[in-house]
Scaffold this motif. Structure first.
Motif, PDB file in Angstrom:
ATOM      1  N   LEU A 104      30.206  41.929  -9.761  1.00  0.00           N
ATOM      2  CA  LEU A 104      29.054  41.839  -8.879  1.00  0.00           C
ATOM      3  C   LEU A 104      29.108  40.449  -8.252  1.00  0.00           C
ATOM      4  O   LEU A 104      28.976  39.447  -8.947  1.00  0.00           O
ATOM      5  N   ILE A 105      29.340  40.399  -6.953  1.00  0.00           N
ATOM      6  CA  ILE A 105      29.547  39.101  -6.289  1.00  0.00           C
ATOM      7  C   ILE A 105      28.418  38.869  -5.298  1.00  0.00           C
ATOM      8  O   ILE A 105      28.204  39.673  -4.385  1.00  0.00           O
ATOM      9  N   ARG A 106      27.701  37.763  -5.491  1.00  0.00           N
ATOM     10  CA  ARG A 106      26.586  37.432  -4.598  1.00  0.00           C
ATOM     11  C   ARG A 106      26.898  36.210  -3.734  1.00  0.00           C
ATOM     12  O   ARG A 106      26.021  35.689  -3.052  1.00  0.00           O
ATOM     13  N   ASP A 107      28.144  35.789  -3.793  1.00  0.00           N
ATOM     14  CA  ASP A 107      28.531  34.560  -3.120  1.00  0.00           C
ATOM     15  C   ASP A 107      29.608  34.912  -2.098  1.00  0.00           C
ATOM     16  O   ASP A 107      30.657  35.447  -2.462  1.00  0.00           O
TER      17      ASP A 107
END
Lengths: 370, 430
Positions: A104-107
């Motif tokens: 899960l990548i929020r960047d």
């Protein structure tokens, strides 16, 4: 100058370290939808692509930007509430066949680096880098690739219960529902949802309640599991003794999908749960499919099965009523019982107490609570 | 139109045109100068990057500034060309970051089933990262790499993930079920220095152990505010529920010890029901909101003023939100208790682990004739298994102070008075 060229070479070497032997699936909520059915259909598409390219494992990357967490069509998902929608949906990611890792990548920096590395390493991915840059994603998702794969190979990959939940579901059903025939239902009620949409597709609940009561009388061993959001069912459902509502017992989407994967059959409106049933082996009856979707599914309107569906996996294209529900239920009931006996090696007591299992429903003037 | 009006209009048009011509000329001149100056600066930046010149830290290097420039150009533009520029710039920036940065990516490992202790230990991991690395700026984000070798058969993986991305400080979460896969992916999940440290023997944080006793004691004393984002959706959900189920009530979030299956242990529930009954006798307008899951098998026979919120459609995150937003909290310092403590909920907190608690600590007690507006937080702490009397007495004290602070006579009214909320029985506290 040499430093710059060396730097560039080192950058390129670093990017080339990705594993080209697995398949990468990217779900970027900047242009893809928070929708259970779409995610499950995407997973099957990806599993097919991975299979065609000889990849045994799939790495899943879910990307979202907290500042812009959803596509424009889902403007109600904002930076303040996106976590709730993500939390409600993440078990769907764990249904991916051959899933090897989940990120899960929020960047955006990390996401870009990951995507570029996979592209440079020539790791097969979906969507392709070009499609991702163009944000080319059209809805609704069709079955073109799935039907073509089925035509070539005679099967399609199946969705699995979410990782971690399958053992729980098996144990739960064995302990809490011994000897019962498990029927998962999902009559759509968008009118009760927080964001009501396309309410003309909602299921006629009085007909469903009549159906449930009839089945309770004639097939006492059947237990219905009502799946879906907590707000999407009426309070009256809790009074029916043959209906179990997982969300009213603290269970979540992951538990529901696992129960569905282990159920005897599914009956419901075309929805995310129907999509899971579609790409599984369990008998199902999906009702009231919209005619315009026939083109996307690669079938004619009115077709009784998907091209890859089994004989006990039925479709209907009209609004359901008690009679049609009962008929569908009885048509696939025998297949479900047979499948269960074959799977368990047991021969449970007959489902019926009456000699005949194909009875007509009573007249429509039977009093109901609605 | 009169002659005078026509003349005025003509004059005004001439004046406006003259102004626009003048401003156009001045704009062209200014623009040319600015463009020349920006072009010169850009060319100088490119040249510096090309020859590798850098007088400052890596963060000030020309290559870094070029990357930021590319990001700035691509921000809020969604055509393929701009997205390509944004991707290249982002990738370059991330690569440079991975070459230089340290203490941004942290690994947590778990080799056993997930339970209430493990969820609490994830918060402890969070605290460990912050305490062990004080040089990380207060609002800087870090990434979590989870290596779960047993979670392929664990239905609580959902709760673990939910807790992970609830954090204010955790940015990305990478989840692996196989060590070999995690190792192969390390160049993308960990920086160069972090990989070197790991290779030289630095161990991962073991979620089964949870850290040292000192860390856990500090966690229970001070909490870990950054580990729990305050979600507006959770607040709304609780508020809507309370207004419908028990308008005007005092809500108390309750977290109890769980059995291995993740539900409240029956023995624990029976013991606490006695606590609820005694408190209810004096404060009939209290609603106890149990945030743990109820036993799926049995019929937990609880009074109507006790509700299992997860049976009422609250997700795990919303149950955390219940602990954060309820008026008070009573229960163990598990993930829910720590969430309540992080949001400064008054109440009674029991140590989660018998080994952790050292001394019986009381915040303070304020007598009734003191000014309620000067009240300080009232947090009562006990060892993990205090007597029922201790819990009841301290909870009563908290509620009496709540009544004083509210200055609301209805709260102290007798249950026989009309107008109070009626909590109807409906089976399992539902």
């Amino acid at each position: 100058m040499i430093a710059a060229i060396d730097g560039y070479r080192a950058f390129k070497r670093a990017l080339a370290q990705a594993d080209p032997n697995s398949f990468l699936c990217v779900i970027d909520f900047l242009y893809q939808h928070y929708a259970l059915g779409d995610i499950l259909t995407t997973e099957i598409d990806v599993a097919i692509m991975a299979s065609e390219q000889g990849r045994e494992h799939i790495d899943l990357v879910v990307a979202l930007d907290p500042g812009r967490p959803a596509a424009s069509l889902q403007g109600f998902i904002t930076p303040l509430n996106y976590l709730m929608y993500l939390d409600n949906l993440y078990p769907a990611f764990l249904c991916m066949p051959k899933l090897r890792s989940l990120k899960l990548i929020r960047d955006r920096l990390t996401f870009s680096y990951t995507m570029l590395a996979k592209a440079v390493s020539k790791q097969p991915m979906w969507p392709s880098l070009q499609s991702h840059l163009r944000m080319a994603q059209s809805y609704p998702l069709g079955h073109k690739r799935i039907n073509a794969f089925h035509e070539r190979n005679g099967y399609v990959p199946k969705l699995t219960a979410p990782i971690g939940y399958d053992s729980w579901a098996k144990q739960f059903l064995k302990q809490q529902m011994p000897g019962r025939t498990i029927v998962v239902i999902n009559p759509r009620q968008s009118a009760l949802a927080s964001v009501a949409a396309v309410v003309y597709r909602d299921a006629p609940l009085p007909e469903w309640y009549r159906f449930l009561r009839l089945v309770s009388e004639r097939y006492p061993k059947v237990m219905f599991f009502m799946v879906g959001g907590f707000v999407e069912w009426e309070n009256a459902l809790q009074r029916l003794p043959n209906v179990y509502i997982p969300r009213a017992h603290g269970l979540t989407l992951g538990h529901e999908l696992a129960i569905l994967a282990n159920a005897d059959m599914f009956i419901g409106t075309s929805s995310g749960f129907a999509t899971f049933a579609t790409f599984s082996d369990i008998p199902y009856a999906i009702v009231n499919i919209e005619h315009f979707f026939a083109n996307y599914a690669g079938v004619e309107p009115g077709a009784e099965h998907y091209p890859f569906g089994h004989a006990d996996q039925l479709l209907t294209w009209e609004r359901e009523n008690c009679a049609t529900l009962l008929d569908l239920f009885e048509r696939i009931l025998d297949a479900a019982a047979l499948r269960r006996r074959e799977a368990s090696g047991e021969y449970p007591a007959p489902l019926l107490d009456q000699p005949s299992s194909r009875s007509k429903p009573p007249a429509a003037n039977v009093v109901t609570t609605n | 139109m009169s002659l005078r009006q026509n003349a005025f209009r003509a004059l005004r048009r001439y004046y406006v045109r003259q102004q626009s011509i003048n401003s156009l000329v001045s704009r062209i001149v200014a623009g040319t100068f600015r463009w020349s100056w920006e072009s010169y600066k850009l060319a100088r930046l490119f040249w510096s990057a090309f020859v590798g010149r850098n007088d400052g830290s890596w963060g000030d290097a020309p290559a870094q500034r070029l990357g930021y420039l590319g990001l700035r150009i691509a921000t809020n533009k969604f055509t393929a060309g701009y997205r390509r520029i944004g991707m290249m710039s982002s990738a370059m920036l991330k690569y440079r970051e991975m070459q230089h940065i340290d203490k941004m990516n942290f690994v947590a490992r778990l080799d056993q089933p997930i339970d209430q202790t493990i969820l609490r230990n994830l918060v402890a991991w969070h605290q460990n990262v912050i305490l062990e690395n004080p040089e990380i700026p207060p609002h800087a984000l870090f990434n979590l790499v989870l290596r779960l070798t047993r979670a392929r058969n664990d239905a609580r993986i959902g709760d673990l993930l939910s807790l992970g991305y609830l954090s204010d400080r955790v940015n990305n979460i990478s989840l692996y079920w196989d060590d070999a896969v995690a190792d192969a992916d390390m160049p993308f999940t960990m920086s160069k220095r972090e990989i070197q440290k790991r290779a030289s023997g630095q161990s991962d944080f073991d979620l089964a152990q949870g850290g040292s006793p000192e860390l856990l004691r500090l966690l229970e004393l001070a909490g870990c505010p950054g580990a729990f984002k305050l979600l507006l959706g959770s607040r709304k959900k609780l508020n809507d529920f309370l207004k419908a189920a028990a308008p005007g009530c005092i809500s108390i979030a309750v977290s109890l010890h769980e059995a291995a299956d993740g539900a409240v242990a029956q023995v624990e529930l029976e013991r606490w029901t006695a606590v609820f009954q005694r408190v209810h006798a004096e404060f009939p307008y209290v609603l106890f909101c149990v945030v743990n899951r109820a036993d799926l098998a049995g019929e937990s026979d609880v009074p109507p003023y006790v509700r299992f919120v997860q049976d009422l459609g609250f997700s795990f995150l919303e149950a955390i939100g219940t602990a954060q937003y309820a008026d008070h909290f009573v229960g163990v310092l598990d993930a829910f208790g720590l969430a309540a403590l992080a949001n400064k909920r008054t109440g009674v907190y029991l140590s989660f682990d018998p080994q952790i608690y050292v001394a019986h600590e009381l915040a303070f007690a304020v007598s009734e004739d003191e000014d309620p507006t000067e009240l300080a937080p009232d947090v009562w702490r006990f060892p993990s298994s205090p007597t029922t009397d201790d819990i009841v007495d301290s909870l009563m004290g908290v509620l009496r102070r709540d009544a004083l602070a509210a200055k609301s006579p209805e709260v102290l009214a007798s249950p026989h008075d009309s107008g109070g909320p009626e909590l109807k029985s409906s089976g399992r506290g539902r």
